[in-house]
Design a protein around this motif. Structure first.
Motif, short mmCIF file in Angstrom:
data_model
loop_
_atom_site.label_atom_id
_atom_site.label_comp_id
_atom_site.label_asym_id
_atom_site.label_seq_id
_atom_site.Cartn_x
_atom_site.Cartn_y
_atom_site.Cartn_z
N LEU A 19 -53.41 33.20 7.11
CA LEU A 19 -52.45 33.61 6.50
C LEU A 19 -52.46 33.89 4.94
CD1 LEU A 19 -49.90 31.03 7.84
CD2 LEU A 19 -50.27 33.43 8.93
N ILE A 20 -51.74 34.99 4.45
CA ILE A 20 -51.91 35.36 3.01
C ILE A 20 -50.58 34.77 2.42
CG2 ILE A 20 -51.52 37.23 1.38
CD1 ILE A 20 -53.18 38.89 3.64
N TYR A 21 -50.79 33.87 1.59
CA TYR A 21 -49.65 33.00 1.12
C TYR A 21 -49.53 33.56 -0.61
CZ TYR A 21 -46.76 29.00 -0.05
OH TYR A 21 -45.91 28.07 -0.26
N PRO A 22 -48.47 34.24 -0.71
CA PRO A 22 -48.01 34.71 -1.98
C PRO A 22 -47.37 34.03 -2.82
CG PRO A 22 -46.40 35.48 -0.46
CD PRO A 22 -47.49 34.78 0.55
N PRO A 23 -47.53 34.03 -4.12
CA PRO A 23 -46.75 33.30 -4.95
C PRO A 23 -45.34 32.98 -4.86
CG PRO A 23 -47.68 34.90 -6.23
CD PRO A 23 -47.85 35.16 -4.66
N LYS A 24 -44.76 32.03 -5.31
CA LYS A 24 -43.33 31.62 -4.75
C LYS A 24 -42.29 32.72 -5.43
CE LYS A 24 -43.01 26.63 -4.72
NZ LYS A 24 -42.65 25.62 -5.01
N GLU A 25 -42.60 33.57 -6.54
CA GLU A 25 -41.79 34.48 -7.09
C GLU A 25 -41.64 35.65 -6.17
OE1 GLU A 25 -45.46 34.69 -9.52
OE2 GLU A 25 -44.25 33.07 -8.87
N TYR A 26 -42.83 35.78 -5.21
CA TYR A 26 -42.74 36.93 -4.25
C TYR A 26 -42.13 36.67 -3.09
CZ TYR A 26 -45.09 40.07 -7.69
OH TYR A 26 -45.27 40.75 -8.55
N GLN A 27 -42.20 35.65 -2.46
CA GLN A 27 -41.74 34.98 -1.35
C GLN A 27 -40.38 35.69 -0.95
OE1 GLN A 27 -42.26 30.93 -0.71
NE2 GLN A 27 -44.61 30.97 -1.41
N GLU A 28 -39.44 35.55 -1.68
CA GLU A 28 -38.10 35.94 -1.17
C GLU A 28 -38.18 37.55 -1.05
OE1 GLU A 28 -33.72 36.19 -3.19
OE2 GLU A 28 -34.79 34.33 -3.92
N LYS A 29 -38.98 38.26 -2.06
CA LYS A 29 -38.89 39.71 -1.87
C LYS A 29 -39.74 40.10 -0.67
CE LYS A 29 -39.42 40.36 -6.87
NZ LYS A 29 -40.15 40.86 -7.82
#
Length: 47
Positions: A19-29
């Motif tokens: 899985l590609i795990y993005p930083p928290k600030e991008y998870q909602e987007k």
């Protein structure tokens, strides 16, 4: 319409998948894209 998000992410291995795990600030987007097809470009930089 084209949306482009540029960020550094971690690759996390689960039992069967990577899985590609993005930083928290991008998870909602990125959650707004659930179920849609997207194109992903992975760039690995080595020292």
């Amino acid at each position: 319409m084209v949306s482009i998000y540029v960020f550094e992410a971690k690759i996390v291995k689960t039992m069967r998948k990577f899985l590609i795990y993005p930083p928290k600030e991008y998870q909602e987007k990125l959650s707004k894209l659930h179920g849609k097809k997207v194109k992903v470009i992975v760039i690995e930089e080595s020292d």
